[in-house]
Design an enzyme around this catalytic site. Structure first.
Site, mmCIF file in Angstrom:
data_model
loop_
_atom_site.group_PDB
_atom_site.id
_atom_site.type_symbol
_atom_site.label_atom_id
_atom_site.label_comp_id
_atom_site.label_asym_id
_atom_site.label_seq_id
_atom_site.Cartn_x
_atom_site.Cartn_y
_atom_site.Cartn_z
ATOM 1 C CD GLU A 136 -2.809 -1.217 2.393
ATOM 2 O OE1 GLU A 136 -2.753 -0.307 3.245
ATOM 3 O OE2 GLU A 136 -3.677 -2.102 2.370
ATOM 4 C CB ILE A 166 -0.394 -3.764 -7.892
ATOM 5 C CG1 ILE A 166 -0.650 -3.254 -6.457
ATOM 6 C CG2 ILE A 166 -0.818 -5.219 -8.071
ATOM 7 C CD1 ILE A 166 0.217 -3.897 -5.377
ATOM 8 C CG ASN A 243 8.355 -18.045 1.715
ATOM 9 O OD1 ASN A 243 8.982 -17.078 2.132
ATOM 10 N ND2 ASN A 243 7.656 -18.843 2.495
ATOM 11 C CB ALA A 245 7.457 -14.041 -5.868
ATOM 12 C CD GLU A 366 8.080 -10.991 -4.177
ATOM 13 O OE1 GLU A 366 8.146 -11.355 -3.002
ATOM 14 O OE2 GLU A 366 7.079 -11.118 -4.877
HETATM 15 P P1 TGC Z 1 5.449 -12.159 11.443
HETATM 16 O O1 TGC Z 1 4.754 -11.840 12.728
HETATM 17 O O2 TGC Z 1 6.885 -12.559 11.447
HETATM 18 O O3 TGC Z 1 4.626 -13.283 10.675
HETATM 19 C C1 TGC Z 1 3.234 -13.203 10.476
HETATM 20 C C2 TGC Z 1 2.785 -14.614 10.094
HETATM 21 O O4 TGC Z 1 3.408 -14.987 8.852
HETATM 22 C C3 TGC Z 1 4.297 -16.112 9.061
HETATM 23 N N1 TGC Z 1 5.477 -15.841 8.215
HETATM 24 C C4 TGC Z 1 5.722 -16.506 7.097
HETATM 25 N N2 TGC Z 1 5.076 -17.526 6.525
HETATM 26 C C5 TGC Z 1 5.570 -17.988 5.381
HETATM 27 N N3 TGC Z 1 6.653 -17.454 4.785
HETATM 28 C C6 TGC Z 1 7.319 -16.428 5.314
HETATM 29 N N4 TGC Z 1 8.380 -15.906 4.686
HETATM 30 C C7 TGC Z 1 6.860 -15.904 6.534
HETATM 31 N N5 TGC Z 1 7.258 -14.894 7.343
HETATM 32 C C8 TGC Z 1 6.400 -14.881 8.368
HETATM 33 C C9 TGC Z 1 4.553 -16.159 10.535
HETATM 34 O O5 TGC Z 1 4.869 -17.458 10.945
HETATM 35 C C10 TGC Z 1 3.216 -15.693 11.090
HETATM 36 O O6 TGC Z 1 2.301 -16.748 10.939
HETATM 37 P P2 TGC Z 1 1.059 -16.973 11.984
HETATM 38 O O7 TGC Z 1 0.265 -18.058 11.365
HETATM 39 O O8 TGC Z 1 1.703 -17.330 13.275
HETATM 40 O O9 TGC Z 1 0.332 -15.661 12.059
HETATM 41 O O10 TGC Z 1 5.239 -10.916 10.487
HETATM 42 P P3 TGC Z 1 5.805 -9.451 10.585
HETATM 43 O O11 TGC Z 1 4.641 -8.515 10.484
HETATM 44 O O12 TGC Z 1 6.700 -9.322 11.773
HETATM 45 O O13 TGC Z 1 6.623 -9.287 9.230
HETATM 46 C C11 TGC Z 1 7.784 -9.954 8.974
HETATM 47 C C12 TGC Z 1 8.461 -9.394 7.670
HETATM 48 C C13 TGC Z 1 8.981 -8.000 7.886
HETATM 49 C C14 TGC Z 1 9.604 -10.345 7.385
HETATM 50 C C15 TGC Z 1 7.449 -9.408 6.511
HETATM 51 O O14 TGC Z 1 6.437 -8.502 6.721
HETATM 52 C C16 TGC Z 1 8.086 -9.144 5.168
HETATM 53 O O15 TGC Z 1 8.573 -10.046 4.527
HETATM 54 N N6 TGC Z 1 8.041 -7.849 4.668
HETATM 55 C C17 TGC Z 1 8.446 -7.535 3.313
HETATM 56 C C18 TGC Z 1 7.217 -7.299 2.458
HETATM 57 C C19 TGC Z 1 7.387 -7.734 1.030
HETATM 58 O O16 TGC Z 1 8.308 -8.471 0.678
HETATM 59 N N7 TGC Z 1 6.467 -7.355 0.144
HETATM 60 C C20 TGC Z 1 6.467 -7.810 -1.192
HETATM 61 C C21 TGC Z 1 5.162 -7.475 -1.892
HETATM 62 S S1 TGC Z 1 4.854 -8.392 -3.403
HETATM 63 C C22 TGC Z 1 5.993 -7.800 -4.496
HETATM 64 O O17 TGC Z 1 6.860 -7.060 -4.189
HETATM 65 C C23 TGC Z 1 5.894 -8.297 -5.892
HETATM 66 S S2 TGC Z 1 7.126 -7.666 -6.924
HETATM 67 C C24 TGC Z 1 6.884 -8.364 -8.419
HETATM 68 C C25 TGC Z 1 7.747 -9.577 -8.680
HETATM 69 O O18 TGC Z 1 7.835 -10.483 -7.804
HETATM 70 O O19 TGC Z 1 8.327 -9.672 -9.738
HETATM 71 P P1 FAD Z 2 9.517 1.105 2.555
HETATM 72 O O1 FAD Z 2 8.956 -0.061 3.278
HETATM 73 O O2 FAD Z 2 8.962 2.458 2.846
HETATM 74 O O3 FAD Z 2 11.102 1.143 2.775
HETATM 75 C C1 FAD Z 2 11.895 2.296 2.480
HETATM 76 C C2 FAD Z 2 13.322 2.022 2.979
HETATM 77 O O4 FAD Z 2 13.286 1.780 4.391
HETATM 78 C C3 FAD Z 2 13.911 0.727 2.369
HETATM 79 O O5 FAD Z 2 15.282 0.907 2.148
HETATM 80 C C4 FAD Z 2 13.690 -0.294 3.472
HETATM 81 O O6 FAD Z 2 14.607 -1.383 3.423
HETATM 82 C C5 FAD Z 2 13.923 0.569 4.714
HETATM 83 N N1 FAD Z 2 13.296 -0.014 5.891
HETATM 84 C C6 FAD Z 2 11.984 -0.313 6.083
HETATM 85 N N2 FAD Z 2 11.800 -0.887 7.278
HETATM 86 C C7 FAD Z 2 13.038 -0.955 7.868
HETATM 87 C C8 FAD Z 2 13.518 -1.455 9.098
HETATM 88 N N3 FAD Z 2 12.693 -2.044 9.971
HETATM 89 N N4 FAD Z 2 14.843 -1.343 9.369
HETATM 90 C C9 FAD Z 2 15.686 -0.769 8.490
HETATM 91 N N5 FAD Z 2 15.290 -0.298 7.274
HETATM 92 C C10 FAD Z 2 13.983 -0.394 6.975
HETATM 93 N N6 FAD Z 2 3.981 -4.992 -4.282
HETATM 94 C C11 FAD Z 2 2.925 -5.847 -4.371
HETATM 95 O O7 FAD Z 2 2.222 -6.097 -3.402
HETATM 96 N N7 FAD Z 2 2.627 -6.436 -5.568
HETATM 97 C C12 FAD Z 2 3.340 -6.212 -6.706
HETATM 98 O O8 FAD Z 2 3.031 -6.782 -7.760
HETATM 99 C C13 FAD Z 2 4.439 -5.302 -6.633
HETATM 100 N N8 FAD Z 2 5.145 -5.005 -7.756
HETATM 101 C C14 FAD Z 2 6.131 -4.036 -7.694
HETATM 102 C C15 FAD Z 2 6.752 -3.625 -8.874
HETATM 103 C C16 FAD Z 2 7.712 -2.615 -8.840
HETATM 104 C C17 FAD Z 2 8.338 -2.141 -10.107
HETATM 105 C C18 FAD Z 2 8.110 -2.065 -7.590
HETATM 106 C C19 FAD Z 2 9.192 -1.034 -7.529
HETATM 107 C C20 FAD Z 2 7.496 -2.471 -6.426
HETATM 108 C C21 FAD Z 2 6.489 -3.443 -6.462
HETATM 109 N N9 FAD Z 2 5.793 -3.828 -5.308
HETATM 110 C C22 FAD Z 2 4.735 -4.709 -5.373
HETATM 111 C C23 FAD Z 2 6.044 -3.132 -4.034
HETATM 112 C C24 FAD Z 2 7.271 -3.632 -3.271
HETATM 113 O O9 FAD Z 2 7.053 -4.887 -2.710
HETATM 114 C C25 FAD Z 2 7.600 -2.590 -2.189
HETATM 115 O O10 FAD Z 2 8.059 -1.432 -2.859
HETATM 116 C C26 FAD Z 2 8.621 -3.093 -1.201
HETATM 117 O O11 FAD Z 2 8.082 -4.113 -0.391
HETATM 118 C C27 FAD Z 2 9.167 -1.952 -0.302
HETATM 119 O O12 FAD Z 2 8.136 -1.194 0.242
HETATM 120 P P2 FAD Z 2 8.174 0.431 0.124
HETATM 121 O O13 FAD Z 2 8.431 0.776 -1.271
HETATM 122 O O14 FAD Z 2 6.949 0.908 0.779
HETATM 123 O O15 FAD Z 2 9.453 0.835 0.959
#
Ligand code: TGC
Ligand code: FAD
Length: 387
Positions: A136, A166, A243, A245, A366
């Site tokens: 978001e 997204i 995981n 992706a 990711e």
């Molecule tokens: P936390 O309290 O640690 O966990 C909440 C629940 O989730 C479980 N869990 C997992 N399960 C499976 N795989 C994982 N990697 C997991 N990590 C945590 C955990 O066991 C718990 O389960 P339950 O059943 O007990 O509730 O969660 P937290 O809020 O402290 O967050 C942990 C953190 C920071 C690692 C997580 O929020 C995170 O990975 N943040 C990064 C967000 C992110 O990667 N966003 C990506 C959006 S999609 C995208 O970017 C698409 S790009 C396009 C492309 O792929 O090409």
């Molecule tokens: P923020 O979370 O605001 O982070 C900003 C900076 O702060 C980063 O350097 C980060 O590492 C740092 N930071 C944050 N928290 C901490 C901490 N606790 N300690 C130290 N440093 C920290 N999302 C989807 O859901 N679906 C999609 O299909 C998708 N596609 C995407 C495609 C593109 C081209 C891009 C650029 C992004 C896409 N995303 C998608 C979003 C992407 O997953 C997020 O941009 C990403 O997770 C980071 O979130 P943010 O941009 O809000 O950065």
């Protein structure tokens, strides 16, 4: 003269089937993707519908899923496909990742049997394009702070909120959207055309230009209970999809780096400076050697994580290890390659700067590098340092 990956005989670690798959995807990439990529990147777009059907025919969508007309390949085979596709462009691998590892996987892992039957075959063929809305405007790294809310109203759910960045949302037929509810978190399948659902495109990106990125706006958007993913109650739902992706990115980023290095080796042979080939200078060779060593280390790490995943035992921190390493190593390599091309390196004629621009997104999405450091740090110390 050997290929950089011959330094560790990487191909000898692959089975005949894995080699065949890699060569098939590389041929497809050379035929269907590489001739067009400069134009797509320059124009900042992609023929998503046409490309979806072609990827579907190749078997690249939901490649590692079983049943529902998905190819049922191994994790290593899926990784090799990601590597060959991202060797052309990260935006193209993103298309495949978002469709197969995020949108399809969410339904495959957390959906009802009816949902799987209804959506997965069409998505595997590329007839239906999917997207995955987790991030978001004010909740990226910390999805637990999402504001999008789903409220139950009889047999329906009312969704309100906004998703940002997204991939493919403006062209998606099916959006998997994550929202907060009174009971925790939930996932919903929202079909294109549902009143209250809009997906405006985000323009003027300097990275991942050969990829369509948009918002999702939910304004009293009503979806039936049958469109809720029944098995999700917490953030484990979406994080499990991540995981998948992230795993593809481990291989994909290496593809970009490999392509940049191959391009650079060709270039330094041709380029004459100070009366001889650029390749004949010690400084050039030192750079090439260092990059080749890093490329090999990263490729071997990807393969090891792939083998662990195929054994069914890949833990999130192991996937983070690969995602963190591949994206950083690839960025270092493609940037170094860019410098070695001199001024030619700033044009679209050569791939390194395009890859470098793309990898800025790959490093961020990711899970940013910092998120993966924190996930690994937690595994090493048992201390959570996200908050
Ligand atoms: P936390 O309290 O640690 O966990 C909440 C629940 O989730 C479980 N869990 C997992 N399960 C499976 N795989 C994982 N990697 C997991 N990590 C945590 C955990 O066991 C718990 O389960 P339950 O059943 O007990 O509730 O969660 P937290 O809020 O402290 O967050 C942990 C953190 C920071 C690692 C997580 O929020 C995170 O990975 N943040 C990064 C967000 C992110 O990667 N966003 C990506 C959006 S999609 C995208 O970017 C698409 S790009 C396009 C492309 O792929 O090409
Ligand atoms: P923020 O979370 O605001 O982070 C900003 C900076 O702060 C980063 O350097 C980060 O590492 C740092 N930071 C944050 N928290 C901490 C901490 N606790 N300690 C130290 N440093 C920290 N999302 C989807 O859901 N679906 C999609 O299909 C998708 N596609 C995407 C495609 C593109 C081209 C891009 C650029 C992004 C896409 N995303 C998608 C979003 C992407 O997953 C997020 O941009 C990403 O997770 C980071 O979130 P943010 O941009 O809000 O950065």
């Amino acid at each position: 003269m050997i290929h950089p990956l011959e330094l560790t005989n990487f191909d000898s670690l692959l089975s005949d089937d894995e080699q065949l798959l890699k060569n098939t995807v590389r041929d497809f990439a050379d035929r269907e993707l590489r001739p067009n990529i400069q134009d797509w990147f320059e124009q900042g777009t992609l023929p998503a519908k046409e490309l979806g059907l072609k990827f579907g025919e190749l078997g690249a969508l939901g490649m590692h899923l079983e049943g529902y007309e998905c190819p049922g390949m191994s994790a290593v085979e899926y990784g090799l496909a990601c590597m060959e596709i991202e060797a052309v462009d990260s935006g193209l691998r993103s298309f495949v990742s978002v469709q197969g590892s995020l949108a399809m996987y969410a339904i495959y892992r957390w959906g009802s049997e009816e949902q799987k039957q209804k959506y997965l075959p069409g998505m595997a063929k590329g007839e239906l394009i999917g997207c995955f809305g987790l991030t978001e405007p004010d909740a990226g790294s910390d999805p637990a702070s999402m504001k999008t809310r789903a409220t139950r109203d009889g047999d329906e759910w009312v969704l309100n909120g906004a998703k940002m960045w997204i991939t493919n949302s403006p062209v998606a037929d099916v959006a998997v959207v994550w929202a907060r509810t009174d009971e925790g978190f939930a996932g919903f399948i929202v079909e294109k055309g549902t009143p209250g659902f809009t997906a405006p495109e985000i323009h003027r990106k300097l990275s991942l230009r050969a990829s369509i990125t948009g918002e999702i706006v939910l304004d009293n958007c009503r979806v039936p209970e049958e469109n809720r993913l029944p098995e999700v109650h917490s953030l484990r739902g979406p994080l499990t999809c991540l995981n998948e992706a992230r795993y593809g990115i481990i291989w994909g980023a290496i593809g970009s780096a490999r392509d940049a290095l191959e391009t650079t080796i060709d270039y330094v042979h041709e380029r004459q400076v100070f009366g001889k080939s650029l390749s004949a200078f010690q400084l050039t060779q030192a750079k090439l050697a260092d990059m080749a060593v890093e490329l090999n280390k990263s490729t071997l790490l990807a393969l090891q994580i792939g083998r662990i995943k195929d054994s069914g035992k890949a833990a999130p921190h192991q996937i983070s290890t690969g995602k963190l390493n591949s994206t950083r190593a690839a960025l270092d390599i493609v940037r170094q390659c860019r410098t070695m091309l001199g001024a030619s390196g700033v044009t679209l004629e050569y791939s390194p700067l395009r890859h470098a621009n793309n990898l800025e997104s790959v490093l961020t999405y990711e899970g940013t590098a910092e998120m993966h450091q924190l996930i690994i740090g937690k595994a090493l110390t048992d201390e959570e340092a996200f908050r």
